[in-house]
Design an enzyme around this catalytic site. Structure first.
Site, PDB file in Angstrom:
ATOM      1  CB  CYS A 143      -1.213   0.004   1.190  1.00 50.34           C
ATOM      2  SG  CYS A 143      -2.037  -1.182   1.656  1.00 50.34           S
ATOM      3  CG  HIS A 161      -2.698   4.840   5.374  1.00 46.78           C
ATOM      4  ND1 HIS A 161      -2.127   4.320   3.805  1.00 46.78           N
ATOM      5  CD2 HIS A 161      -2.851   3.689   5.925  1.00 46.78           C
ATOM      6  CE1 HIS A 161      -2.151   3.723   3.289  1.00 46.78           C
ATOM      7  NE2 HIS A 161      -3.103   2.575   4.826  1.00 46.78           N
ATOM      8  CD  GLU A 169      -2.155   8.527   9.328  1.00 44.85           C
ATOM      9  OE1 GLU A 169      -1.567   8.578   8.772  1.00 44.85           O
ATOM     10  OE2 GLU A 169      -3.744   7.835   9.042  1.00 44.85           O
ATOM     11  CE  LYS A 199      -5.708   4.346   1.723  1.00 49.20           C
ATOM     12  NZ  LYS A 199      -4.462   5.776   2.383  1.00 49.20           N
ATOM     13  CG  HIS A 224      -6.444   1.527   1.252  1.00 50.77           C
ATOM     14  ND1 HIS A 224      -5.389   1.249   0.545  1.00 50.77           N
ATOM     15  CD2 HIS A 224      -6.097   0.999   2.483  1.00 50.77           C
ATOM     16  CE1 HIS A 224      -4.267   1.154   0.851  1.00 50.77           C
ATOM     17  NE2 HIS A 224      -4.662   0.707   1.807  1.00 50.77           N
ATOM     18  CG  PHE A 260      -1.549  -5.354   4.318  1.00 46.48           C
ATOM     19  CD1 PHE A 260      -1.643  -4.346   5.847  1.00 46.48           C
ATOM     20  CD2 PHE A 260      -2.706  -5.843   4.108  1.00 46.48           C
ATOM     21  CE1 PHE A 260      -3.329  -4.170   6.772  1.00 46.48           C
ATOM     22  CE2 PHE A 260      -4.148  -5.747   4.689  1.00 46.48           C
ATOM     23  CZ  PHE A 260      -3.877  -5.251   5.366  1.00 46.48           C
TER      24      PHE A 260
END
Length: 423
Positions: free
Chosen positions: A170, A310, A321, A342, A347, A406
């Site tokens: 990602c 993110h 974050e 997002k 996403h 991930f």
């Protein structure tokens, strides 16, 4: 000799809710969401049944019947975004030495839609263990090899320089731009076409995310399914899309009197060496990536005017974050607006990093920061200014975009008005 400063002179975007750069920006600043019940296949039986699909017709956007047959949807999105970016830049690549034009494409899951569709065909809907290759399209190998994505972009712009796929989950979209910037700075290319693409909305992808319970279950409220930083969030919503940029030296851009959206001033990447999907709550690795990006840009934390989060809508990510931004920006973290797009475009895995950088570049160009949609009941543990619901006019000379993937990947990139960056 000093390394050249890197300018963004062209932007192309294909995203849910807005095909094209202007439509994309209009949707973001209006705070509209593009998440809906999945239409690409029947999602009944899946835990999550919503996604952010792009209303994209490849023929209407200039792809020929042969190109449509040859390319997976991810490649189609990439080529259309590339063509828009090139047109926007005003560069005539045909008049340039092709070996001095490079291509860098970020991608997480390859040609998922093409592979799954063709498996259904050659296996007769999964009924045959021994598949019959005679039923496969001639370009099935292209779906198998993610390098085909970079090849298609290179063909679309006649590039014969360094060409690569960056696949780091990602964070691929940010990392591809970091790699592209390095190519310009070390003199390997004069122009880089860089960005990322992914078209992952398929049964196999949905099943993978269902298995780890990472996706939202607001199936009865698809337009409000993604709720980053909200106390009632239930996870991420898959999306798709592409964003590509024309990068060249700031000196060359000014010499040809090109429009400069922003400068890519700094990039940093780290990994946590911890867990495939888990994140440490202190956000140390992301904080380190931010520090490296700001150091490369030679900017103090107080110079950041906007943070593009993110913001996936999972509890561990939002808290992770938030902690990272507090660690790196200190008290300034409480003053700087921070938001997640997002919440509107979903996403799109490997593509989202570049799509978010496009939002940052446009925020710098227009002095407007996009909102976090669906944020109506803030999580007390997430106590920064996440620009809830409504876009905000805000002087934005320096924007920071962060990504978390991930496998423990953590990336950060700084884009800025060139006048805000130390010469």
């Amino acid at each position: 000799m000093n390394a050249p400063r890197v300018a963004v002179t062209g932007i192309g975007v294909v995203a849910p809710g807005g095909v094209g750069r202007d439509a994309f920006w209009s949707m973001l600043t209006a705070g509209r969401t593009a998440t809906r019940r999945i239409t690409f296949f029947d999602p009944a039986g899946f835990r999550c049944q919503v996604a952010a699909e792009a209303d994209f017709d490849p023929a209407a956007h200039g792809l020929s019947p042969q190109e449509i047959r040859r390319m997976d949807r991810a490649a189609q999105l990439a080529v259309v975004a590339t063509r828009e970016a090139l047109l926007d830049s005003g560069l005539d690549l045909d008049a340039r030495e092709p070996t001095r034009t490079a291509v860098t494409v970020g991608n997480a899951v390859g040609c998922t839609m093409g592979l799954e569709q063709e498996y259904r065909v050659v296996s007769d809907g999964g009924r045959k263990w021994l598949v019959d290759h005679e039923y496969a399209v001639p370009h099935l190998y292209d779906y198998f090899a993610p390098s085909s994505l970079a090849r298609e972009v290179a063909w679309a712009c006649g590039a014969e320089g360094p060409t690569a796929v960056v696949s780091s989950g990602c964070t691929s979209g940010i990392d591809a731009l970091g790699h592209a910037t390095a190519l310009l700075r070390d003199g390997s290319a004069d122009v880089v076409i860089a960005g990322s693409t992914d078209a992952p909305i398929s049964p196999i992808t949905l099943a993978c995310f269902d298995a780890i319970k990472a996706t939202s279950t607001y199936n009865d409220q698809p337009d409000a399914a993604c709720r980053p930083f909200d106390a009632e969030r239930r996870g991420l919503v898959l999306g798709e899309g592409a964003a590509f940029f024309v990068l060249e030296s700031l000196e060359a851009a000014r010499r040809r009197d090109a429009r400069v959206y922003c400068e890519i001033a700094g990039y940093g990447g780290r990994a946590n060496g911890y867990h495939m999907t888990g994140l440490k709550p202190d956000g140390r690795e992301m904080a380190e990536a931010i520090r490296v990006a700001l150091d490369e840009a030679r900017l103090d934390p107080d110079a950041v005017d906007y943070v593009n989060a993110h913001g996936s809508g999972t509890r561990q990510n939002d808290r992770h974050e938030t902690a990272a931004v507090k660690t790196t920006l200190g008290e300034h973290a409480y003053r700087v607006p921070m938001s997640s797009i997002k919440s509107m475009v979903g996403h799109s895995l490997g593509a989202i990093g570049s799509i978010e950088v496009a939002a940052c570049a446009l925020a710098v160009a227009h002095d407007v920061v996009p909102p976090t949609a669906n944020l109506t009941r803030p999580d007390p543990e997430c106590d920064l200014d996440y620009v809830p619901v409504t876009a905000r006019e805000h002087r934005t000379d320096v924007a920071l975009s962060v990504g978390s993937g991930f496998g423990g990947f953590q990336s950060a990139i700084v884009v800025a008005d060139p006048e805000a960056v130390p010469a």
